[in-house]
Motif scaffolding. Structure first.
Motif, short mmCIF file in Angstrom:
data_model
loop_
_atom_site.label_atom_id
_atom_site.label_comp_id
_atom_site.label_asym_id
_atom_site.label_seq_id
_atom_site.Cartn_x
_atom_site.Cartn_y
_atom_site.Cartn_z
N UNK A 71 0.79 -1.23 0.00
CA UNK A 71 0.00 0.00 0.00
C UNK A 71 0.83 1.28 0.00
N UNK A 72 2.10 1.18 0.34
CA UNK A 72 2.97 2.35 0.45
C UNK A 72 4.25 2.12 -0.35
N UNK A 73 4.88 3.20 -0.82
CA UNK A 73 6.18 3.05 -1.48
C UNK A 73 7.25 2.56 -0.49
N UNK A 74 8.18 1.80 -0.99
CA UNK A 74 9.26 1.27 -0.15
C UNK A 74 10.05 2.38 0.52
N UNK A 75 10.32 3.48 -0.24
CA UNK A 75 11.14 4.55 0.33
C UNK A 75 10.41 5.36 1.40
N UNK A 76 9.16 5.05 1.63
CA UNK A 76 8.42 5.66 2.75
C UNK A 76 8.22 4.64 3.85
N UNK A 77 7.77 3.45 3.50
CA UNK A 77 7.44 2.42 4.50
C UNK A 77 8.67 1.98 5.30
N UNK A 78 9.77 1.71 4.61
CA UNK A 78 10.94 1.17 5.31
C UNK A 78 11.54 2.16 6.32
N UNK A 79 11.81 3.41 5.95
CA UNK A 79 12.36 4.33 6.95
C UNK A 79 11.42 4.55 8.14
N UNK A 80 10.13 4.61 7.89
CA UNK A 80 9.18 4.83 8.99
C UNK A 80 9.15 3.61 9.91
N UNK A 81 9.09 2.42 9.33
CA UNK A 81 9.06 1.21 10.15
C UNK A 81 10.35 1.08 10.97
N UNK A 82 11.48 1.27 10.32
CA UNK A 82 12.76 1.09 11.00
C UNK A 82 12.97 2.12 12.10
N UNK A 83 12.77 3.37 11.79
CA UNK A 83 12.99 4.42 12.79
C UNK A 83 11.94 4.35 13.89
N UNK A 84 10.72 4.02 13.53
CA UNK A 84 9.67 3.88 14.54
C UNK A 84 10.00 2.76 15.51
N UNK A 85 10.49 1.65 14.99
CA UNK A 85 10.86 0.53 15.86
C UNK A 85 12.04 0.90 16.76
N UNK A 86 13.00 1.63 16.22
CA UNK A 86 14.15 2.07 17.04
C UNK A 86 13.67 2.96 18.18
N UNK A 87 12.79 3.91 17.89
CA UNK A 87 12.29 4.81 18.92
C UNK A 87 11.48 4.06 19.98
N UNK A 88 10.61 3.17 19.55
CA UNK A 88 9.77 2.42 20.50
C UNK A 88 10.63 1.49 21.35
#
Length: 118
Positions: free
Chosen positions: A65-82
């Protein structure tokens, strides 16, 4: 819906990391050939492994549903922050002002990576 899927993927990934860390803390231990039963009785290990699988499925659904260059950075950085927050809450690991500053910098960096310039 696509953002909810990505958010669930972030939390699944982060909680999987917390459970794997819990699985490696005494009285539990890293599974070995000498004691294969320790792996069978280590419920946090299996729960963490299952959550990593769920996180992978959610990430795959988000990529549909989302472009890779949006989904991957958000998932990765979100997981790091959480994970940084959860490790402080569950394991009393350090959470200094520099950690907060780093999380803010990561969020800003991801924003600039994913924002569409018009």
């Amino acid at each position: 819906m696509k953002w909810l899927i990505l958010l669930l993927g972030i939390f699944s990934n982060a909680f999987a990391s917390v459970l794997i860390k819990l699985a490696m803390i005494a009285p539990r231990k890293f599974p070995s050939i000498q004691d294969p039963g320790s792996l069978l009785n280590n419920w946090p290990f299996w729960a963490g492994l299952s959550l990593y699988g769920i996180a992978f499925l959610l990430y795959s659904a988000a990529l549909a549903r989302l472009p890779l260059n949006i989904a991957h950075p958000i998932l990765t950085s979100g997981a790091v922050a959480v994970v940084a927050i959860l490790s402080s809450l569950f394991f009393h690991e350090s959470f200094h002002w520099s950690t907060i500053f780093g999380i803010v910098l990561v969020i800003c960096g991801v924003f600039f990576i994913t924002v569409k310039v018009v």
